[in-house]
Each structure stands twice: as C-alpha cells, then as structure tokens.
Design a protein around this motif. Structure first.
Motif, mmCIF file in Angstrom:
data_model
loop_
_atom_site.group_PDB
_atom_site.id
_atom_site.type_symbol
_atom_site.label_atom_id
_atom_site.label_comp_id
_atom_site.label_asym_id
_atom_site.label_seq_id
_atom_site.Cartn_x
_atom_site.Cartn_y
_atom_site.Cartn_z
ATOM 1 N N PRO A 30 0.785 -1.231 0.000
ATOM 2 C CA PRO A 30 0.000 0.000 0.000
ATOM 3 C C PRO A 30 0.821 1.287 0.000
ATOM 4 C CG PRO A 30 0.102 -0.879 2.210
ATOM 5 C CD PRO A 30 0.837 -1.850 1.347
ATOM 6 N N THR A 61 -11.440 5.409 9.076
ATOM 7 C CA THR A 61 -10.825 4.273 8.391
ATOM 8 C C THR A 61 -9.675 4.765 7.515
ATOM 9 O OG1 THR A 61 -12.336 4.355 6.476
ATOM 10 C CG2 THR A 61 -13.016 3.039 8.371
ATOM 11 N N GLY A 62 -8.622 3.942 7.447
ATOM 12 C CA GLY A 62 -7.481 4.291 6.607
ATOM 13 C C GLY A 62 -6.749 5.535 7.063
ATOM 14 N N ASP A 64 -3.776 5.629 8.693
ATOM 15 C CA ASP A 64 -2.345 5.449 8.912
ATOM 16 C C ASP A 64 -1.525 6.448 8.116
ATOM 17 O OD1 ASP A 64 -1.511 3.790 6.186
ATOM 18 O OD2 ASP A 64 -3.539 3.400 6.886
ATOM 19 N N GLY A 68 -6.502 10.329 5.629
ATOM 20 C CA GLY A 68 -6.941 9.820 6.926
ATOM 21 C C GLY A 68 -6.062 10.286 8.061
ATOM 22 N N TYR A 86 -6.281 0.354 10.058
ATOM 23 C CA TYR A 86 -5.216 0.334 9.057
ATOM 24 C C TYR A 86 -4.899 -1.120 8.742
ATOM 25 C CZ TYR A 86 -2.435 -0.757 13.188
ATOM 26 O OH TYR A 86 -1.954 -1.348 14.336
ATOM 27 N N GLU A 90 0.808 -1.825 7.378
ATOM 28 C CA GLU A 90 1.029 -0.384 7.502
ATOM 29 C C GLU A 90 1.338 0.019 8.944
ATOM 30 O OE1 GLU A 90 -2.004 1.081 3.956
ATOM 31 O OE2 GLU A 90 -2.834 0.543 5.912
ATOM 32 N N ASP A 114 -8.657 -5.630 8.086
ATOM 33 C CA ASP A 114 -9.040 -5.435 6.689
ATOM 34 C C ASP A 114 -10.535 -5.195 6.596
ATOM 35 O OD1 ASP A 114 -9.512 -5.642 3.901
ATOM 36 O OD2 ASP A 114 -7.790 -6.986 3.670
ATOM 37 N N ALA A 142 -11.127 4.953 3.985
ATOM 38 C CA ALA A 142 -10.233 3.977 3.368
ATOM 39 C C ALA A 142 -10.704 3.596 1.964
ATOM 40 C CB ALA A 142 -10.137 2.727 4.232
ATOM 41 N N TYR A 144 -9.246 1.496 -1.953
ATOM 42 C CA TYR A 144 -8.223 0.810 -2.739
ATOM 43 C C TYR A 144 -8.417 1.164 -4.209
ATOM 44 C CZ TYR A 144 -5.530 -2.881 -5.010
ATOM 45 O OH TYR A 144 -4.631 -3.554 -5.798
ATOM 46 N N THR A 166 -13.463 -3.218 -0.489
ATOM 47 C CA THR A 166 -12.799 -2.219 0.344
ATOM 48 C C THR A 166 -13.580 -0.908 0.360
ATOM 49 O OG1 THR A 166 -10.636 -3.177 -0.164
ATOM 50 C CG2 THR A 166 -10.657 -0.938 0.736
ATOM 51 N N ASN A 167 -13.948 -0.427 -0.811
ATOM 52 C CA ASN A 167 -14.513 0.911 -0.929
ATOM 53 C C ASN A 167 -15.995 0.972 -0.601
ATOM 54 O OD1 ASN A 167 -11.960 1.052 -1.999
ATOM 55 N ND2 ASN A 167 -12.543 2.089 -3.881
#
Length: 300
Positions: A30, A61-62, A64, A68, A86, A90, A114, A142, A144, A166-167
């Motif tokens: 990532p 979310t996301g 890291d 985000g 995360y 990561e 995840d 988050a 992808y 993911t999305n």
C-alpha cells in the motif's frame, strides 16, 4: 495581466507546495509516505485547533497515512479522541499517526485489520465504543485503487472484487454497525472523489465506487435526518498520498495533479479542514452535501 506563456504553468498561489513535474517514483502497495519524494504534508507543523470537537469520539478508516492521517491529526487537535483502522502491513505509518494524536493530548485507538472482512468491521465499531466510550463521528475514508492503463479488459475479477469490497462493502458494514451507537448530533463523513463525476479511464472500477459513495451519502442523509444524524462527503481532487506511487506508473506520478486548475496535487493537510468543518457544530444545518475540494475542477 497573465502572460499567455504562463497561463498553463503550474500554479500555487501561496508558494507552499511542490508543483509538477515531481520525481518519478514507485512503491509496492500500500505504500508509505516516508518513502515519497516530496513527503506529504499532513499538517504536522501547520494545523492549529480551535476546540471545535472537544469531547467528541471519532472513528476513521485508513488513517495510517494520507488524508486519513491528516484528518486524525486535525480532529485530535480540535479536541477529539480518535480510533482508526489500518492494514497490518502499515504498522509503521499507524504508529506515526498514533503518536500525532497522543502528542495533541488525546486518546488514540489504532486497530489493525481489513475492511473486506465483515466481522472486522463490526468489531471495529464495538472496540471504539467499548474502549473510548462511544462514537460521535464516523469517517469512511479507506479506499483501494489500482491503475489499469489497458482498460476494462485488464481489470481482473480479483481486482474488481478488492476495490468493491474495500470501498463499498466495508463502508456499508461499518456504517450499519455504527448506527446502533450514533445519537442525535452524530456525524458520518464519507470520502468521495472527483472521480465520481469525471472518471479517469485507467481508474474505472475505483471511479464506480466513488459514484456509489455519492449516492449512498445522499440517500443515507435523507434516511437519518429524522434521527438528527448528519451525513456528508468530501470529494477531493488529486491528493499526494502513498496510494499514488503505489498504484500508478512512474510517468503518471511525475505529472500527478497537473490537470487541476491550480496545476498541482493537494497535500493531505489541505483536505483535513473540510472534514473538520463537516464534523463541527458550525455545519449543524448541512446534510446530504458533497463538499468539493478539487483545486478548481467544477463538479455538479
């Protein structure tokens, strides 16, 4: 008067941020901000809070890296405790985000996992409520993406499934789980994109999900308005995050952001104020809105 020769040159009115061309570079997904040149600005040395979220509890979310992390830092400096998720790979970036939240004097709750896993999404909300004491602001950020310059035929079922789960699935599961804990005055903020309205051919599957997020935001805002819960989204244009060198070829990376009227990509720090505004009491009459932060690209 602007000279014709300067009319299409990269523009940064404040002279604060780099303009293309940037160094050609790539990373395995990532990606990490530590290896980007130049390194992204998350507001570490610039964001100043004004107590707009004192006592609030946020789940992002996301967080890291990228947008985000910038939002987590800003929320903390505005007085919020922050839980964030995360991917396990990561961890180093997540540790940096945790340190930034704690340096602001707030509680941080980093959770590895995840979003493609429904059980993880349900557990994420449960841990936030149990360990921080509630949930006031949910930020579905988050995502992808993977660039496919060869078009639709090059998008594998595996890639398509990962982008969708993911999305969209992660956002759906997480929001549905959060509803049991949100009270009047709570806020949901989704990360949409300029891609929802002006899809790049090489990001077709990603753009599809961002258009769906716009529809989800509009519909859920109407559904939750009677409960006093606001739902909005931010639609960024090009933003300099690890996702770029991790998912695009080096030439695209070097010229990333040139297409915006401001002639450059945004830094994550430039996105955070939009999320703070939508989460704050100052936006108490705003719901169902898509706040465009595109560097001047007009959107509906």
């Amino acid at each position: 008067m602007v000279r014709t020769s300067d009319r299409h040159a990269p523009r940064d009115p404040g002279g604060l941020y780099p303009t293309p061309p940037l160094p050609e570079q790539s990373q395995p997904h990532p990606g990490t901000g530590e290896r980007m040149e130049p390194m992204p600005d998350h507001g570490e040395n610039s964001y100043r809070g004004a107590d707009r979220m004192t006592g609030r509890i946020a789940l992002i979310t996301g967080a890291d890296s990228g947008i985000g992390r910038a939002v987590a830092l800003a929320f903390a400096r505005e007085g919020a405790d922050v839980a964030f998720c995360y991917l396990p790979e990561e961890q180093d970036d997540a540790d940096t985000t945790t340190a930034l939240i704690e340096q602001a004097g707030r509680r941080a709750l980093p959770i590895a996992g995840d979003l493609r896993d429904q059980a993880f999404c349900n557990g994420l909300v449960a841990r936030c409520v149990e360990e921080l004491g509630g949930l006031d602001v949910l930020v579905n950020n988050a995502a992808y993406q993977m660039s496919q310059p060869d078009g639709l035929a090059a998008i594998s079922t595996e890639q398509f499934d990962r982008v969708m789960r993911t999305n969209l699935y992660g956002m759906f599961w997480l929001t549905r789980s959060a509803l049991a804990h949100l009270r009047p005055g709570a806020v949901i903020i989704n990360s949409a994109s300029v891609q929802a309205y002006k899809p790049s051919p090489h990001l077709l599957d990603y753009a599809m999900t961002k258009a769906a997020i716009v529809a989800f935001t509009h519909g859920l805002a109407l559904q939750l308005a009677p409960d006093g819960i606001r739902v909005n989204a931010v639609a960024p244009g090009p933003v300099w995050t690890p996702l770029i060198p991790a998912t695009m070829d080096e030439e695209k990376v070097a010229h990333f952001g040139e297409q915006s009227p401001l002639g450059r990509a945004a830094q994550p720090a430039e996105m955070a104020p939009a999320y703070v505004f939508l989460a704050s009491p100052g936006a108490s009459y705003i719901t169902g809105e898509i706040l465009n932060a595109t560097g001047g690209t007009p959107l509906p």
